[in-house]
Design an enzyme around this catalytic site. Structure first.
Site, PDB file in Angstrom:
ATOM      1  N   ASP A 101       0.779  -1.102   0.140  1.00 20.22           N
ATOM      2  CA  ASP A 101       0.310  -0.374  -0.195  1.00 20.22           C
ATOM      3  C   ASP A 101       0.487   1.087   0.106  1.00 20.22           C
ATOM      4  O   ASP A 101       1.630   0.943   0.224  1.00 20.22           O
ATOM      5  CB  ASP A 101      -0.479   0.249   1.782  1.00 20.22           C
TER       6      ASP A 101
HETATM    7  N1  URA Z   1      -1.313  -5.881   4.211  1.00 21.80           N
HETATM    8  C1  URA Z   1      -2.234  -4.505   4.165  1.00 21.80           C
HETATM    9  O1  URA Z   1      -2.668  -4.277   4.481  1.00 21.80           O
HETATM   10  N2  URA Z   1      -1.206  -3.924   3.283  1.00 21.80           N
HETATM   11  C2  URA Z   1      -0.215  -4.060   2.772  1.00 21.80           C
HETATM   12  O2  URA Z   1       0.532  -2.910   1.800  1.00 21.80           O
HETATM   13  C3  URA Z   1       0.732  -5.418   2.226  1.00 21.80           C
HETATM   14  C4  URA Z   1      -0.467  -6.064   2.921  1.00 21.80           C
END
Ligand code: URA
Length: 232
Positions: A101
């Site tokens: 993310d």
């Molecule tokens: N899980 C999440 O919620 N975000 C990420 O970036 C990776 C795994």
């Protein structure tokens, strides 16, 4: 393969820059200056540019310490992780292997090994991913047990995760899947909230903590072999 192709695929020059460097006598192949860009050389040849070794390999692998604020994609209207690696990476067809993310930091593999990436991301291979997390509320024993048993998240049930705590709000979680916002959704499902997430391991790779957020390095041969062993 052609010498200009060898040089451009090793990432140091574009094809036309490679031609210029060759014609100007900067390139030595097996101890001899070669000035013809179309000269065919062995993949195993010893190649020097300005006296420094140049290594060609079919695929390139970069470990990036992803900072916050960058999208894990090759193109986006905002900043992407490809803005943090050399421009030659785009020319070589490299892309982020999986997604973190925009506000997640940590280990991101960038490669042009399409078949490899397909394997490492395939749910079939259960490649583990470990994240260091901070959550808004103390993680209860019940919440931890639920995460370790598999959680119903609406469109899917997560595979059992493994969770270790340093203190009630900080710890590490290891998952074998990579669903969209998976860890944030798992914490939300137990009434908690992720406030910070950093990936520290991806399969056999461990984040090189000497890399500051935004810095990158090529994988070592050992790391590449470990990664390739995942699907052999
Ligand atoms: N899980 C999440 O919620 N975000 C990420 O970036 C990776 C795994």
């Amino acid at each position: 393969m052609r010498l200009d192709k060898y040089l451009s695929e090793s990432g140091i020059f574009s094809r036309s820059e490679a031609g210029k460097a060759i014609r100007s006598g900067r390139i030595l192949v097996d101890g001899t200056v070669v000035k013809d860009p179309s000269r065919h050389i062995a993949e195993t040849a010893s190649v020097l540019c300005d006296g420094k070794p140049v290594f060609w390999s079919k695929y390139q692998y970069i470990m990036l310490h992803k900072p916050q604020g960058y999208v894990s994609a090759t193109e986006d209207k905002g900043r992407t992780v490809m803005d943090l690696v050399p421009p030659s990476c785009i020319r070589l067809g490299m892309f982020p292997c999986g997604r973190l993310d925009i506000d997640t930091t940590g280990l991101l593999l960038i490669t042009n090994d399409g078949p490899g990436a397909h394997n490492w991301l395939s749910p079939k291979h259960h490649v583990t991913k470990t994240y260091r997390f901070t959550c808004a509320l103390p993680l209860t024993e019940d919440a931890r047990t639920r995460m370790e048993s598999g959680l119903e998240l609406g469109d899917f049930t997560s595979q059992p995760a493994s969770v270790s705590l340093e203190d009630p709000q900080n710890g590490e979680i290891t998952i074998t899947e990579g669903k969209f916002h998976q860890i944030k959704r798992m914490f939300a499902a137990v009434g908690n909230e992720i406030t910070s997430l950093k990936r520290v391991r991806f399969g056999p790779l461990t984040l090189d903590e000497t890399l500051q957020p935004g810095e990158w390095r090529y994988l070592t041969d050992e790391e590449i072999h470990a990664l390739q062993a995942v699907h052999s």
